[in-house]
Design an enzyme around this catalytic site. Structure first.
Site, short mmCIF file in Angstrom:
data_model
loop_
_atom_site.label_atom_id
_atom_site.label_comp_id
_atom_site.label_asym_id
_atom_site.label_seq_id
_atom_site.Cartn_x
_atom_site.Cartn_y
_atom_site.Cartn_z
N ASP A 142 -24.44 8.76 -1.13
CA ASP A 142 -24.32 7.48 -1.79
C ASP A 142 -22.94 7.20 -2.31
OD1 ASP A 142 -24.59 5.52 -3.62
OD2 ASP A 142 -26.58 6.26 -4.32
N HIS A 196 -27.01 5.15 -0.67
CA HIS A 196 -27.44 4.29 -1.69
C HIS A 196 -28.72 3.53 -1.46
CE1 HIS A 196 -27.06 2.90 -5.68
NE2 HIS A 196 -27.19 1.64 -5.20
N ASP A 207 -30.97 1.72 -8.30
CA ASP A 207 -29.65 1.02 -8.76
C ASP A 207 -29.91 0.65 -10.38
OD1 ASP A 207 -26.94 0.33 -7.59
OD2 ASP A 207 -27.89 -1.81 -8.37
#
Length: 383
Positions: free
Chosen positions: A332, A360, A206
């Site tokens: 995701d 995710h 991320d």
């Protein structure tokens, strides 16, 4: 707990009323042999005690089962499970208890036999480095890697998971972070203390992708490989906000989940971004076990806003000298597959991998598959 105790408690015993003898019994009945009398007494007694025995059977069986389990644990016959993702031989003779999770396991992250794990035949001394450094995403902390840490360490790898400033258990107010360099300081401090000839494999998830990019520019000689896991992989002069803006119009979940925090007042820019707890599952953990969603809901912290705005300064000589790999997550909802492909096309890494069925947070939803790819990447030799 009350219901459980009620289920395990012995059933009430219904006592039969004592049998009355007839008042006009003949003297002959009184002269019956003692053997017959004893047999009649045993018959009556067995009828009376049958109900008690039935009630005790279940209680005794439960106690015996509990004793066996305790003996197995104390004698070491059951291996200590360091991670919910560890796999053991599927032997029918010595069958181990299955996970208590009610989530059906996907065929894309199956149970693996130990001989199937990619690190079984690996010689760590042959690798350029066997040290992984795991960097969490925005709002997360080192805690999110607990399954990955356990799996890698079981294979003999050295693992360091770092809490960035104001994240995890790092004691700093997120709203007071004013720059990307301040946010990634724990990572930079860690890399700066490595031995002169020591290298590591950086893994960023991320927003952690932006953070490891910053470190690659600062410490290129300390980084053997950089792995971006559903992460922001930016180009020179780009900010994380620039990247997310590309999908702003198409990601309603992200827009609904975001809550801006204004520690300096509404007449000043936001200081942090918080995520609505009720939206976490749909946005970040749509394929993850409920227990991990619960862990995240009580562990996640706000994301500092200033680092998200900061544009990276990346050079080919430093950042570009580090080997990059990308791991895509097709399910995701935070960083869509389209956006991931766009970043890959804008700045192509050496190789691209995909964890089928991963959301995710593949360290939760597909820990075995992610582990396998991390080890596989560690084995890729220099070209």
């Amino acid at each position: 707990m009350g219901n459980l105790c009620g289920c395990l408690a012995p059933k009430p015993v219904n006592k039969r009323k004592a049998t009355k003898r007839l008042s006009n019994a003949s003297n002959t009945a009184a002269t019956v042999s003692s053997n017959s009398s004893n047999r009649w007494t045993r018959i009556r007694s067995s009828r009376k005690e049958k109900f008690v025995d039935d009630a005790l059977i279940q209680e005794q069986a439960l106690a015996a089962a509990a004793t066996i389990i305790l003996q197995q644990q104390h004698n070491g016959s059951l291996p200590f499970d360091r991670s919910a993702s560890l796999r053991y031989p599927n032997s029918k003779k010595n069958q181990l208890p299955r996970s208590s999770s009610s989530r059906a396991r996907s065929l894309t992250d199956p149970l693996l036999q130990p001989q199937q794990l990619v690190n079984q035949d690996i010689k760590l001394d042959d690798l350029e480095t066997s040290h992984f450094v795991l960097i969490h995403g925005g709002g997360f902390g080192a805690w999110c890697w607990y399954k990955t840490i356990a799996l890698l360490e079981e294979g003999g790898f050295k693992v360091s998971a770092i809490d960035l400033t104001g994240s995890g258990i790092h004691a700093f107010d997120t709203n007071s972070i004013t720059s990307l360099s301040q946010y990634v300081k724990p990572l930079n401090d860690f890399l700066g203390k490595l031995a002169e000839d020591e290298k590591v494999i950086l893994v960023g998830h991320d927003f952690g992708g932006t953070c490891i990019s910053h470190a690659m520019e600062s410490f290129p000689s300390k980084i053997s490989k950089a792995i971006f896991v559903a992460a922001a992989m930016l180009t020179n002069g780009q900010s994380t906000l620039d990247m997310f803006t590309k999908q702003a119009g198409s990601n309603d979940l992200m827009r609904q989940a975001q809550k801006f925090l204004y520690a300096n007042g509404k007449d000043h820019p936001p200081t942090a971004i918080d995520l609505d707890k009720s939206s976490l599952r749909d946005l970040l953990f749509n394929q993850s076990p409920a227990k991990d969603v619960a862990l995240a809901s009580v562990s996640m912290r706000p994301i500092p806003f200033a680092p998200v705005l900061e544009k990276l300064s990346l050079t080919d000589m430093k950042y570009g000298s580090v080997r990059r790999f990308y791991i895509e997550t097709p399910e995701d909802n935070a960083i869509s597959s389209t956006l991931q492909e766009s970043m890959i096309n804008s700045s192509p890494p050496e190789r691209v991998f995909r964890v089928k069925g991963a959301d995710h947070s593949p360290f939760f939803s597909k820990p075995q598959a992610l582990h396998k790819l991390l080890v596989e990447i560690s084995k890729i030799p220099s070209t």
